[in-house]
Scaffold this motif. Structure first.
Motif, PDB file in Angstrom:
ATOM      1  N   SER A 228       0.842  -1.194   0.000  1.00  0.00           N
ATOM      2  CA  SER A 228       0.000   0.000   0.000  1.00  0.00           C
ATOM      3  C   SER A 228       0.875   1.241   0.000  1.00  0.00           C
ATOM      4  O   SER A 228       2.106   1.151   0.047  1.00  0.00           O
ATOM      5  CB  SER A 228      -0.916   0.005   1.229  1.00  0.00           C
ATOM      6  OG  SER A 228      -0.174   0.371   2.384  1.00  0.00           O
ATOM      7  N   ASN A 229       0.239   2.382  -0.007  1.00  0.00           N
ATOM      8  CA  ASN A 229       0.970   3.640   0.112  1.00  0.00           C
ATOM      9  C   ASN A 229       1.468   3.895   1.522  1.00  0.00           C
ATOM     10  O   ASN A 229       2.274   4.785   1.751  1.00  0.00           O
ATOM     11  CB  ASN A 229       0.075   4.816  -0.303  1.00  0.00           C
ATOM     12  CG  ASN A 229       0.035   4.995  -1.813  1.00  0.00           C
ATOM     13  OD1 ASN A 229       0.980   4.627  -2.515  1.00  0.00           O
ATOM     14  ND2 ASN A 229      -1.053   5.546  -2.314  1.00  0.00           N
ATOM     15  N   LEU A 230       0.970   3.118   2.488  1.00  0.00           N
ATOM     16  CA  LEU A 230       1.275   3.352   3.897  1.00  0.00           C
ATOM     17  C   LEU A 230       2.063   2.213   4.509  1.00  0.00           C
ATOM     18  O   LEU A 230       2.117   2.090   5.730  1.00  0.00           O
ATOM     19  CB  LEU A 230      -0.030   3.574   4.677  1.00  0.00           C
ATOM     20  CG  LEU A 230      -0.888   4.746   4.182  1.00  0.00           C
ATOM     21  CD1 LEU A 230      -2.204   4.786   4.937  1.00  0.00           C
ATOM     22  CD2 LEU A 230      -0.142   6.058   4.343  1.00  0.00           C
ATOM     23  N   GLY A 231       2.686   1.396   3.691  1.00  0.00           N
ATOM     24  CA  GLY A 231       3.499   0.315   4.216  1.00  0.00           C
ATOM     25  C   GLY A 231       3.013  -1.045   3.757  1.00  0.00           C
ATOM     26  O   GLY A 231       2.082  -1.177   2.960  1.00  0.00           O
ATOM     27  N   MET A 232       3.676  -2.077   4.285  1.00  0.00           N
ATOM     28  CA  MET A 232       3.319  -3.454   3.962  1.00  0.00           C
ATOM     29  C   MET A 232       2.497  -4.037   5.113  1.00  0.00           C
ATOM     30  O   MET A 232       2.818  -3.835   6.275  1.00  0.00           O
ATOM     31  CB  MET A 232       4.566  -4.320   3.756  1.00  0.00           C
ATOM     32  CG  MET A 232       5.664  -3.650   2.961  1.00  0.00           C
ATOM     33  SD  MET A 232       5.151  -3.114   1.326  1.00  0.00           S
ATOM     34  CE  MET A 232       6.586  -2.175   0.833  1.00  0.00           C
ATOM     35  N   VAL A 233       1.451  -4.766   4.761  1.00  0.00           N
ATOM     36  CA  VAL A 233       0.597  -5.397   5.756  1.00  0.00           C
ATOM     37  C   VAL A 233       0.709  -6.906   5.594  1.00  0.00           C
ATOM     38  O   VAL A 233       0.563  -7.429   4.483  1.00  0.00           O
ATOM     39  CB  VAL A 233      -0.863  -4.957   5.606  1.00  0.00           C
ATOM     40  CG1 VAL A 233      -1.750  -5.678   6.611  1.00  0.00           C
ATOM     41  CG2 VAL A 233      -0.974  -3.449   5.796  1.00  0.00           C
ATOM     42  N   ARG A 234       0.981  -7.579   6.707  1.00  0.00           N
ATOM     43  CA  ARG A 234       1.088  -9.037   6.684  1.00  0.00           C
ATOM     44  C   ARG A 234      -0.098  -9.634   7.441  1.00  0.00           C
ATOM     45  O   ARG A 234      -0.389  -9.239   8.565  1.00  0.00           O
ATOM     46  CB  ARG A 234       2.401  -9.489   7.328  1.00  0.00           C
ATOM     47  CG  ARG A 234       2.658 -10.987   7.175  1.00  0.00           C
ATOM     48  CD  ARG A 234       3.938 -11.396   7.891  1.00  0.00           C
ATOM     49  NE  ARG A 234       3.801 -11.311   9.337  1.00  0.00           N
ATOM     50  CZ  ARG A 234       4.733 -11.733  10.196  1.00  0.00           C
ATOM     51  NH1 ARG A 234       5.869 -12.221   9.747  1.00  0.00           N
ATOM     52  NH2 ARG A 234       4.540 -11.626  11.491  1.00  0.00           N
ATOM     53  N   ILE A 235      -0.790 -10.589   6.781  1.00  0.00           N
ATOM     54  CA  ILE A 235      -1.975 -11.223   7.367  1.00  0.00           C
ATOM     55  C   ILE A 235      -1.761 -12.738   7.371  1.00  0.00           C
ATOM     56  O   ILE A 235      -1.377 -13.303   6.342  1.00  0.00           O
ATOM     57  CB  ILE A 235      -3.236 -10.904   6.547  1.00  0.00           C
ATOM     58  CG1 ILE A 235      -3.450  -9.399   6.434  1.00  0.00           C
ATOM     59  CG2 ILE A 235      -4.458 -11.552   7.174  1.00  0.00           C
ATOM     60  CD1 ILE A 235      -4.595  -9.040   5.514  1.00  0.00           C
ATOM     61  N   PRO A 236      -1.996 -13.419   8.454  1.00  0.00           N
ATOM     62  CA  PRO A 236      -1.941 -14.883   8.419  1.00  0.00           C
ATOM     63  C   PRO A 236      -2.943 -15.439   7.407  1.00  0.00           C
ATOM     64  O   PRO A 236      -4.093 -14.988   7.346  1.00  0.00           O
ATOM     65  CB  PRO A 236      -2.299 -15.285   9.862  1.00  0.00           C
ATOM     66  CG  PRO A 236      -1.967 -14.080  10.687  1.00  0.00           C
ATOM     67  CD  PRO A 236      -2.256 -12.901   9.808  1.00  0.00           C
ATOM     68  N   TYR A 237      -2.474 -16.383   6.630  1.00  0.00           N
ATOM     69  CA  TYR A 237      -3.314 -16.977   5.581  1.00  0.00           C
ATOM     70  C   TYR A 237      -4.606 -17.540   6.177  1.00  0.00           C
ATOM     71  O   TYR A 237      -5.707 -17.294   5.675  1.00  0.00           O
ATOM     72  CB  TYR A 237      -2.510 -18.077   4.883  1.00  0.00           C
ATOM     73  CG  TYR A 237      -3.272 -18.915   3.888  1.00  0.00           C
ATOM     74  CD1 TYR A 237      -3.445 -18.487   2.583  1.00  0.00           C
ATOM     75  CD2 TYR A 237      -3.797 -20.152   4.257  1.00  0.00           C
ATOM     76  CE1 TYR A 237      -4.143 -19.262   1.670  1.00  0.00           C
ATOM     77  CE2 TYR A 237      -4.490 -20.934   3.355  1.00  0.00           C
ATOM     78  CZ  TYR A 237      -4.664 -20.495   2.057  1.00  0.00           C
ATOM     79  OH  TYR A 237      -5.346 -21.264   1.155  1.00  0.00           O
ATOM     80  N   ASN A 238      -4.497 -18.281   7.264  1.00  0.00           N
ATOM     81  CA  ASN A 238      -5.678 -18.884   7.876  1.00  0.00           C
ATOM     82  C   ASN A 238      -6.610 -17.810   8.439  1.00  0.00           C
ATOM     83  O   ASN A 238      -7.840 -17.950   8.373  1.00  0.00           O
ATOM     84  CB  ASN A 238      -5.270 -19.848   8.992  1.00  0.00           C
ATOM     85  CG  ASN A 238      -4.557 -21.083   8.446  1.00  0.00           C
ATOM     86  OD1 ASN A 238      -4.780 -21.473   7.296  1.00  0.00           O
ATOM     87  ND2 ASN A 238      -3.695 -21.683   9.249  1.00  0.00           N
ATOM     88  N   ALA A 239      -6.032 -16.741   8.991  1.00  0.00           N
ATOM     89  CA  ALA A 239      -6.858 -15.659   9.542  1.00  0.00           C
ATOM     90  C   ALA A 239      -7.645 -14.964   8.444  1.00  0.00           C
ATOM     91  O   ALA A 239      -8.795 -14.549   8.658  1.00  0.00           O
ATOM     92  CB  ALA A 239      -5.983 -14.657  10.292  1.00  0.00           C
ATOM     93  N   ALA A 240      -7.064 -14.837   7.260  1.00  0.00           N
ATOM     94  CA  ALA A 240      -7.776 -14.226   6.143  1.00  0.00           C
ATOM     95  C   ALA A 240      -8.985 -15.064   5.752  1.00  0.00           C
ATOM     96  O   ALA A 240     -10.083 -14.545   5.509  1.00  0.00           O
ATOM     97  CB  ALA A 240      -6.834 -14.039   4.966  1.00  0.00           C
ATOM     98  N   HIS A 241      -8.795 -16.385   5.689  1.00  0.00           N
ATOM     99  CA  HIS A 241      -9.920 -17.260   5.350  1.00  0.00           C
ATOM    100  C   HIS A 241     -10.985 -17.235   6.444  1.00  0.00           C
ATOM    101  O   HIS A 241     -12.191 -17.244   6.153  1.00  0.00           O
ATOM    102  CB  HIS A 241      -9.422 -18.691   5.137  1.00  0.00           C
ATOM    103  CG  HIS A 241      -8.936 -18.960   3.743  1.00  0.00           C
ATOM    104  ND1 HIS A 241      -9.764 -18.974   2.651  1.00  0.00           N
ATOM    105  CD2 HIS A 241      -7.687 -19.218   3.267  1.00  0.00           C
ATOM    106  CE1 HIS A 241      -9.068 -19.241   1.551  1.00  0.00           C
ATOM    107  NE2 HIS A 241      -7.789 -19.387   1.903  1.00  0.00           N
ATOM    108  N   GLN A 242     -10.568 -17.206   7.698  1.00  0.00           N
ATOM    109  CA  GLN A 242     -11.540 -17.166   8.796  1.00  0.00           C
ATOM    110  C   GLN A 242     -12.380 -15.889   8.731  1.00  0.00           C
ATOM    111  O   GLN A 242     -13.597 -15.926   8.964  1.00  0.00           O
ATOM    112  CB  GLN A 242     -10.812 -17.258  10.138  1.00  0.00           C
ATOM    113  CG  GLN A 242     -10.211 -18.630  10.413  1.00  0.00           C
ATOM    114  CD  GLN A 242      -9.314 -18.637  11.635  1.00  0.00           C
ATOM    115  OE1 GLN A 242      -9.127 -17.617  12.296  1.00  0.00           O
ATOM    116  NE2 GLN A 242      -8.744 -19.797  11.942  1.00  0.00           N
ATOM    117  N   ALA A 243     -11.721 -14.787   8.424  1.00  0.00           N
ATOM    118  CA  ALA A 243     -12.464 -13.531   8.305  1.00  0.00           C
ATOM    119  C   ALA A 243     -13.418 -13.581   7.113  1.00  0.00           C
ATOM    120  O   ALA A 243     -14.564 -13.112   7.188  1.00  0.00           O
ATOM    121  CB  ALA A 243     -11.503 -12.357   8.177  1.00  0.00           C
TER     122      ALA A 243
END
Length: 978
Positions: A558-573
């Motif tokens: 993004s323009n405001l940095g890098m965001v790291r998300i757990p793969y499993n957490a993304a699917h859960q959301a």
């Protein structure tokens, strides 16, 4: 000579042993993230002579303008004077004693101790102090300039050592206690050590200034001198890396990673690790080449004091490769991992290649010598494919470097190419700002708004495992499958519109979309789309690109940095199994020279064969090793209360408690002493006794409360780095205090007040009841008085209605009413006579004198009639100059006598007071009231008698008799002539 080679062999064996025990991998010095501070950032002086960290977490710096304390946010300056007990602002050295207290010393014998938020004086020596050491026995050693060495024992006794004590020089530059508790002394004339209260010179070190001493991880003593570095080998010292460090060494530091940091007099900084030596100088970001202090803090950062400012080096999560590292341009737009493992970086100034950390420029032989701006990259079997800003598609032959070009003359919809895709069938998809081209062996095909696309500005192209071609544009996403264009419905996902990047999931069941509203998951089986955005806790709306690393994390740029998300957490959301998604943001402080990623061209993020993630940014391309992402901290962040302000009065420590009654404003200023990314530390507070729950302060390290009620409170604060993984450390602090109640807020006073109020209410109720009774009585009395007054007034009105206003006698109405009443049943047996009286010749009075005189005469006659009537008789003015008199309870003779008396009184009355010469007489007619049912006839007959009295000469009384002739005169006597 044999001895020389023997020492060299011994050194090699030692080095081999050291290296074998070190970690196999090491972060190169070029990957360390550097930050610097100068006087423009709050330092009082750019020369930093010494650095320490006290147990409470504060960092301290010695400068030529005093001592400086740093909390990660600001510098606090302590100069010389009575507050600090320092004789001069030039501070040469800092140390920590056995109690964890700060010791500061320097010019003019300045020596002070900072403990419990206050400065305390130390032994004052009239000489510059170069270094202070507290040994394991609790003794204090003081190295001076030209006056030898001092030792203060635990009981306070001071002992002096000089040349006579065995020191090779009176100027002491360095002190060190080794693992065997031996004191080593570096002087301007060599090295000495203390043995049984006497010093011995170590002859293995030449007669040169020794300025620094430390031990390495093997316990060997290292000696820094103006002729290089020496290392202890048995009983000997041998030159260490003399081929590089032969010039003046000013500082040495052995860090907790078994690396040795060497500061030089005028050649910058060296790092020795795993048998390799690396250098960092002014050209690499150091503000000055003279290193004056080295220190490693608890978080592992290396602090470097120079003549030009303060520097902090630390292992960062990201490494930036920019033009300083050889990149052809800093503004990187696209990055591609080639089949051979090389990294291609497209910039606004051309194309670079990275192989094994080496950066080179790829020559693009444009016919007119232009340097193309590279927006997108791809490769096929024979070519590197370059999408450009204004030169269309460039195809660079991998073997011979020959260049071919394709532009609008060859069928491209536009020369502005932002995305490329080599499909599984080896055909090429080309995204331009005017639509999409598909290049196959059969020719070129075009897609734009005229044949199915919702937007012509193509920013991303991807292929899913099922062969569908995904198109991202400013107006959404579409899929081309079997020559059909299908649009994705995204507007219902928080009004998502622009799609900048795609990532085909490793499970083959999902496609992930980076959009202007977050991350969207598309499921192939049913076409379901789910958004992970702000409502799911993500801190940023717009993401450019998305990819997955080998550790089970999604990376979004993004323009405001890098965001790291757990793969499993993304699917859960996405599956609504959790309300919030865990994430971690990487921005400034993580090693990126710019955390603004570029993403409206593709690919702008890539994963290489080693699993490293590469991202194109506004200042070069950055690389991170996901498996090496460091935790922000492994322990709690130490927290300190820096100031408490109570109604404008500031306390730096020991808040007075209880606070005065009616304290209106309390402000707490606190800080978490973390130095990796202090500007990102998150705070939350709670005031026990007031707040029901924790209050988030974001990055604000202050809390303020106003108009707190009296009572006992505990202020609590917590701090953590902004990571939603469970990696972060949490620091906390507590401050108890109380507020006195005002006199009227005390419990006993409140109870007494309530009793007083109850008693007062009872009194008020009783008083009110009494007042109501009194008021009721008054009201009754007023009603009675008003009733009586009304009655009296009515009576007055009644009297006035029956009274003649001129004479005060009753009037004609009253006379008629009284005469009528004689005919009532109660008065039928009452003997009564009616007399009608008339003033003789009254018209002459009015004519000769005046009507006013006439009125006075009438008034006087009325007075005489009233005065000579009996009580009970009824005298009235009949009208004009006529009067009437009802005489009750008398016989005929008495009635005549009464009338005769009145006549005589009128005739003899002296009326000269009214007018000179006025004399009047009175004629009277009398009739008995013998017909009670016809009082009108009685009046007529009495009037007839009056007529005969006037006719017979006036001034006489005439009793009616039946033999009197009838006069035929009407009842209204006013027509009678006088």
């Amino acid at each position: 000579m044999l001895k020389y080679f023997g020492s060299r062999l011994t050194l090699l064996i030692i080095l081999f042993g050291c290296i074998s025990k070190l970690q196999a991998s090491s972060t190169p010095l070029t990957d360390y993230f550097a930050e610097s501070w100068t006087t423009q950032d709050g330092l009082p002086h750019n020369s930093v002579n010494s650095i320490v960290q006290t147990p409470d977490g504060y960092l301290w710096f010695a400068t030529w303008e005093g001592v400086v304390r740093y909390n990660g946010r600001r510098f606090t300056h302590f100069g010389w004077g009575t507050d600090t007990h320092l004789r001069d602002s030039g501070i040469r050295t800092l140390a920590i004693n056995s109690k964890g207290e700060l010791l500061a010393a320097g010019s003019r014998g300045s020596f002070a101790r900072y403990a419990n938020h206050q400065w305390h004086p130390m032994p004052q020596l009239d000489v510059r102090i170069n270094q202070v050491l507290t040994n394991n026995a609790g003794e204090l050693w003081i190295a001076t300039n030209n006056q030898g060495l001092y030792r203060q024992t635990a009981n306070g006794q001071l002992q002096h050592f000089d040349s006579s004590s065995g020191l090779p020089s009176q100027s002491i530059k360095a002190l060190f206690e080794d693992n065997n508790s031996r004191i080593w002394v570096g002087t301007t004339a060599g090295l000495a050590y203390l043995d049984r209260n006497s010093f011995h010179v170590h002859t293995a070190i030449p007669d040169i200034p020794v300025v620094g001493l430390t031990e390495d991880s093997q316990g060997a003593l290292l000696v820094a001198s103006e002729q290089g570095l020496f290392r202890q080998s048995g009983q000997d010292f041998v030159p260490f890396y003399q081929h590089i460090l032969s010039r003046g060494v000013s500082q040495i530091l052995a860090d907790n990673q078994n690396a040795l940091w060497v500061g030089t007099v005028n050649d910058g900084l060296y790092r020795l690790h795993n048998g390799q030596i690396e250098h960092k100088g002014v050209n690499d970001g150091l503000p000055d080449s003279r290193i004056k202090a080295l220190y490693q803090d608890r978080e592992g950062s290396i602090w470097v004091g120079t003549n030009g400012g303060l520097v902090r080096l630390r292992k960062a999560n990201f490494t930036t490769i920019s033009s300083k590292s050889g990149l052809v341009g800093d503004y990187a737009r696209t990055v591609l991992v080639t089949e051979s493992g090389s990294i291609l970086v497209g910039t606004s100034n051309g194309l670079s290649r990275i192989d094994n950390g080496q950066v080179s420029t790829i020559d693009i032989p444009m016919p007119n010598g232009d340097t193309p701006s590279i927006l997108s990259l791809a490769e096929n079997d024979q070519h590197f494919l370059l999408g450009t800003y204004s030169h269309g598609l460039l195809m660079l032959n991998k073997q011979n470097g020959q260049l071919s070009q394709m532009n609008t003359r060859d069928g491209l919809l536009a020369n502005h190419v932002r995305s490329l895709l080599v499909a599984s069938d080896n055909s090429l998809w080309i995204g331009t700002t005017r639509g999409l081209n598909h290049l196959t062996a059969q020719g070129i095909q075009s897609f734009d708004k005229s044949n199915g696309l919702t937007d012509d500005y193509i920013m991303a192209i991807a292929q899913d495992p099922r062969g569908g071609i995904w198109i991202g544009s400013e107006m959404g996403a579409q899929i081309i499958h079997q020559h059909k264009v299908v649009s994705l419905e995204l507007a219902n996902l928080d009004e998502t519109r622009s799609v900048y990047g795609f990532h085909a999931d490793k499970d083959g069941q999902h496609m992930w979309l980076a959009t202007d509203r977050g991350l969207i998951r598309y499921r192939y089986t049913d076409g379901q789309t789910r958004l992970i955005g702000r409502q799911q806790g993500l801190p940023i709306n717009k993401f450019w690109q998305v990819t997955e690393d080998n550790q089970g994390f999604f990376w979004l740029t993004s323009n405001l940095g890098m965001v790291r998300i757990p793969y499993n957490a993304a699917h859960q959301a996405a599956d609504h199994e959790s309300d919030k998604v865990r994430y971690r943001v990487f921005a400034d402080g993580d090693g990126m020279q710019s955390f603004q990623a570029n993403g409206t061209s593709s690919p702008a993020i890539a994963k290489d064969q080693q699993g490293n993630i590469w991202v194109a940014t506004a200042k070069g391309v950055v690389r991170t090793r996901p498996e090496g992402i460091s935790k922000l901290t492994t322990a709690s962040l130490p927290m300190q209360m820096e100031a408490i302000s109570v109604d404008g009065k500031t306390f730096t420590h020991n808040l007075l408690s209880p606070l005065p009654a009616q304290t209106s404003r309390i402000r707490f200023e606190f800080v978490a002493l973390g130095y990796i990314m202090p500007q990102t530390i998150q705070y939350q507070t709670r005031l026990v006794g007031f707040d029901r729950d924790w209050i988030s302060r974001d990055t604000d390290n202050t809390a303020e409360y106003t108009n707190l009620p009296p009572g006992d409170y505990i202020f609590e604060a917590q701090a953590s780095y902004p990571a939603s993984d469970a990696e972060m450390g949490v620091g906390s602090l507590r401050q108890a205090f109380s507020i006195k109640p005002a006199f009227w807020q005390r419990l006993d006073v409140i109870l007494l007040f309530f009793v007083f109020v109850i008693v007062l209410l009872l009194i008020l109720i009783r008083t009110r009841e009494h007042l109501l009774r009194v008021q009721s009585q008054k009201l009754k009395q007023q009603v009675q008085e008003q009733t009586q007054a009304l009655q009296e007034q009515a009576q007055r009105f009644a009297r006035l209605a029956l009274q003649d206003q001129l004479t005060g006698l009753e009037n004609r109405r009253s006379f008629d009413s009284f005469l009528k009443s004689l005919g009532s049943q109660a008065n039928r047996n009452v003997l009564a006579y009616v007399a009608i009286m008339d003033i003789d010749h009254f018209k002459l009075v009015n004519d000769n004198w005046s009507h006013d005189v006439g009125d006075q005469v009438i008034r006087e006659v009325g007075r005489i009639i009233a005065a000579h009537s009996r009580p009970g008789d009824h005298a009235a003015r009949w009208g004009g100059e006529e009067f009437s008199l009802i005489i009750k309870d008398v016989d005929e003779t008495t009635a005549v006598e009464i009338c005769e008396r009145i006549r005589k009184q009128v005739a003899s009355a002296d009326m000269s007071h009214i007018a000179s010469g006025v004399k009047v007489t009175l004629s009277v007619g009398i009739k008995q009231c013998d017909d009670p049912d016809n009082y009108h006839r009685t009046l007529v007959l009495a009037d007839q008698a009056l007529y005969h009295a006037k006719a017979s000469g006036r001034n006489k009384v005439q009793l009616w008799r039946p033999d009197l002739p009838s006069t035929n005169i009407p009842y209204v006597s006013s027509v009678r002539k006088n």
